[in-house]
Design a protein around this motif. Structure first.
Motif, mmCIF file in Angstrom:
data_model
loop_
_atom_site.group_PDB
_atom_site.id
_atom_site.type_symbol
_atom_site.label_atom_id
_atom_site.label_comp_id
_atom_site.label_asym_id
_atom_site.label_seq_id
_atom_site.Cartn_x
_atom_site.Cartn_y
_atom_site.Cartn_z
ATOM 1 N N ALA A 1 0.831 -1.207 0.000
ATOM 2 C CA ALA A 1 0.000 0.000 0.000
ATOM 3 C C ALA A 1 0.864 1.255 0.000
ATOM 4 C CB ALA A 1 -0.939 -0.007 1.203
ATOM 5 N N GLY A 2 1.936 1.271 0.783
ATOM 6 C CA GLY A 2 2.822 2.425 0.838
ATOM 7 C C GLY A 2 3.500 2.703 -0.494
ATOM 8 N N MET A 3 3.980 1.648 -1.132
ATOM 9 C CA MET A 3 4.628 1.815 -2.437
ATOM 10 C C MET A 3 3.613 2.287 -3.482
ATOM 11 S SD MET A 3 7.834 1.321 -2.196
ATOM 12 C CE MET A 3 8.268 1.188 -3.918
ATOM 13 N N ALA A 4 2.421 1.718 -3.467
ATOM 14 C CA ALA A 4 1.390 2.091 -4.442
ATOM 15 C C ALA A 4 0.976 3.545 -4.258
ATOM 16 C CB ALA A 4 0.188 1.165 -4.320
ATOM 17 N N ALA A 5 0.865 4.005 -3.026
ATOM 18 C CA ALA A 5 0.480 5.397 -2.776
ATOM 19 C C ALA A 5 1.565 6.356 -3.253
ATOM 20 C CB ALA A 5 0.208 5.608 -1.291
ATOM 21 N N ARG A 6 2.826 6.002 -3.012
ATOM 22 C CA ARG A 6 3.938 6.868 -3.418
ATOM 23 C C ARG A 6 4.088 6.967 -4.937
ATOM 24 N NH1 ARG A 6 5.477 4.904 1.499
ATOM 25 N NH2 ARG A 6 6.544 6.362 2.871
ATOM 26 N N GLU A 7 3.565 5.989 -5.673
ATOM 27 C CA GLU A 7 3.657 6.005 -7.139
ATOM 28 C C GLU A 7 2.768 7.070 -7.781
ATOM 29 O OE1 GLU A 7 2.491 2.063 -8.228
ATOM 30 O OE2 GLU A 7 4.471 1.218 -7.836
ATOM 31 N N VAL A 8 1.793 7.568 -7.054
ATOM 32 C CA VAL A 8 0.824 8.511 -7.622
ATOM 33 C C VAL A 8 1.422 9.916 -7.640
ATOM 34 C CG1 VAL A 8 -1.477 9.510 -7.365
ATOM 35 C CG2 VAL A 8 -1.101 7.092 -6.825
ATOM 36 N N PRO A 9 1.481 10.551 -8.838
ATOM 37 C CA PRO A 9 1.986 11.919 -8.913
ATOM 38 C C PRO A 9 1.134 12.861 -8.067
ATOM 39 C CG PRO A 9 1.756 10.956 -11.107
ATOM 40 C CD PRO A 9 1.093 10.017 -10.147
ATOM 41 N N LYS B 1 -1.238 2.377 7.822
ATOM 42 C CA LYS B 1 -1.764 1.425 8.813
ATOM 43 C C LYS B 1 -2.713 0.501 8.071
ATOM 44 C CE LYS B 1 -1.584 4.768 12.512
ATOM 45 N NZ LYS B 1 -2.080 6.109 12.344
ATOM 46 N N VAL B 2 -2.641 -0.789 8.386
ATOM 47 C CA VAL B 2 -3.535 -1.734 7.734
ATOM 48 C C VAL B 2 -4.201 -2.622 8.768
ATOM 49 C CG1 VAL B 2 -2.197 -1.782 5.596
ATOM 50 C CG2 VAL B 2 -1.757 -3.490 7.346
ATOM 51 N N GLU B 3 -5.344 -3.113 8.388
ATOM 52 C CA GLU B 3 -6.047 -4.134 9.157
ATOM 53 C C GLU B 3 -6.294 -5.270 8.168
ATOM 54 O OE1 GLU B 3 -10.255 -4.672 11.499
ATOM 55 O OE2 GLU B 3 -9.384 -2.669 11.341
ATOM 56 N N VAL B 4 -5.815 -6.448 8.512
ATOM 57 C CA VAL B 4 -5.894 -7.581 7.607
ATOM 58 C C VAL B 4 -6.679 -8.706 8.251
ATOM 59 C CG1 VAL B 4 -4.565 -9.251 6.252
ATOM 60 C CG2 VAL B 4 -3.681 -6.950 6.602
ATOM 61 N N GLY B 5 -7.673 -9.192 7.508
ATOM 62 C CA GLY B 5 -8.470 -10.328 7.962
ATOM 63 C C GLY B 5 -8.162 -11.547 7.120
ATOM 64 N N GLU B 6 -9.047 -12.510 7.140
ATOM 65 C CA GLU B 6 -8.828 -13.735 6.376
ATOM 66 C C GLU B 6 -8.943 -13.517 4.877
ATOM 67 O OE1 GLU B 6 -10.966 -17.145 7.682
ATOM 68 O OE2 GLU B 6 -10.521 -16.741 9.788
ATOM 69 N N ARG B 7 -9.893 -12.678 4.457
ATOM 70 C CA ARG B 7 -10.113 -12.460 3.027
ATOM 71 C C ARG B 7 -10.140 -10.986 2.639
ATOM 72 N NH1 ARG B 7 -13.970 -16.078 4.609
ATOM 73 N NH2 ARG B 7 -13.452 -18.231 4.131
ATOM 74 N N SER C 1 -8.953 -6.662 3.610
ATOM 75 C CA SER C 1 -8.042 -5.750 4.282
ATOM 76 C C SER C 1 -8.590 -4.327 4.175
ATOM 77 C CB SER C 1 -6.638 -5.834 3.672
ATOM 78 O OG SER C 1 -6.662 -5.434 2.333
ATOM 79 N N ALA C 2 -8.135 -3.489 5.093
ATOM 80 C CA ALA C 2 -8.478 -2.071 5.088
ATOM 81 C C ALA C 2 -7.177 -1.301 5.274
ATOM 82 C CB ALA C 2 -9.456 -1.737 6.203
ATOM 83 N N VAL C 3 -7.081 -0.141 4.637
ATOM 84 C CA VAL C 3 -5.847 0.632 4.645
ATOM 85 C C VAL C 3 -6.155 2.056 5.086
ATOM 86 C CG1 VAL C 3 -3.923 1.467 3.236
ATOM 87 C CG2 VAL C 3 -4.939 -0.765 2.737
ATOM 88 N N ASP C 4 -5.308 2.603 5.960
ATOM 89 C CA ASP C 4 -5.367 4.005 6.368
ATOM 90 C C ASP C 4 -4.042 4.653 5.976
ATOM 91 O OD1 ASP C 4 -7.887 3.714 7.595
ATOM 92 O OD2 ASP C 4 -6.958 3.057 9.461
ATOM 93 N N VAL D 1 -11.500 -3.443 1.389
ATOM 94 C CA VAL D 1 -12.843 -2.931 1.648
ATOM 95 C C VAL D 1 -12.867 -1.414 1.784
ATOM 96 C CG1 VAL D 1 -13.733 -5.065 2.634
ATOM 97 C CG2 VAL D 1 -12.627 -3.402 4.125
ATOM 98 N N GLU D 2 -11.729 -0.811 2.175
ATOM 99 C CA GLU D 2 -11.683 0.645 2.241
ATOM 100 C C GLU D 2 -10.241 1.128 2.283
ATOM 101 O OE1 GLU D 2 -13.910 1.736 5.710
ATOM 102 O OE2 GLU D 2 -12.252 1.356 7.065
ATOM 103 N N VAL D 3 -10.046 2.316 1.738
ATOM 104 C CA VAL D 3 -8.771 3.022 1.832
ATOM 105 C C VAL D 3 -9.106 4.419 2.333
ATOM 106 C CG1 VAL D 3 -6.772 3.922 0.596
ATOM 107 C CG2 VAL D 3 -7.726 1.704 -0.047
#
Length: 149
Positions: free
Chosen positions: A36-44, A76-82, A84-87, A122-124
């Motif tokens: 998630a951190g790498m993907a966010a940093r890729e955005v101009p 910050k992430v919350e990961v479940g069995e199937r 995830s949520a990202v802050d 499920v959410e970002v």
């Protein structure tokens, strides 16, 4: 022989899609946070991730020889069995339309996490902590000229 592994809510468990579902794939929270951190940093338009204190601590860690910038700073992430949520805590470049930038970051993070992990995002949630102005110095950078001549 199967070993018993007690449930660990801090890890994602995705059933193997291989032949006969023989086994389990476990994805650690930190893995999802790095993606998630790498993907966010890729955005101009994203200048940095992390709030003021997190960025200050990251800048101090970078000065230690052999240490690199923390990819998970501001993530910050919350990961479940199937699922995830990202802050994300972000600093944006001045002049960028924040709603458009947030949509682009959301799309890139969701795409990267779902593609690489198979987890449904499920959410970002995005918190814009600061705006980087073109003439601002980075925290921790020294000025070229001294105060005294």
């Amino acid at each position: 022989m199967r070993r018993y592994a007690p449930p660990n809510p801090a890890r994602a468990r995705a059933e193997a899609s291989g032949p006969g579902g023989r086994g389990r794939t476990t994805i650690a929270d930190d893995v999802v946070a790095k993606i998630a951190g790498m993907a966010a940093r890729e955005v101009p338009g994203i200048h940095a991730l992390g709030g003021g204190l997190a960025r200050t601590m990251g800048a101090m860690r970078e000065r230690v020889p052999g240490r690199r910038a923390g990819v998970t700073t501001g993530v910050k992430v919350e990961v479940g069995e199937r699922q995830s949520a990202v802050d994300l805590d972000v600093v944006v470049e001045y002049g960028v339309a924040i709603p458009d930038l947030a949509a682009d970051v959301r799309e890139n993070v969701i795409g990267a996490v779902e593609r690489m992990t198979g987890l449904e995002v499920v959410e970002v949630n995005i918190a814009v902590d600061d705006v980087h102005l073109p003439d601002e110095e980075e925290e921790g950078e020294e000025t070229v000229e001294g105060r005294v001549r």
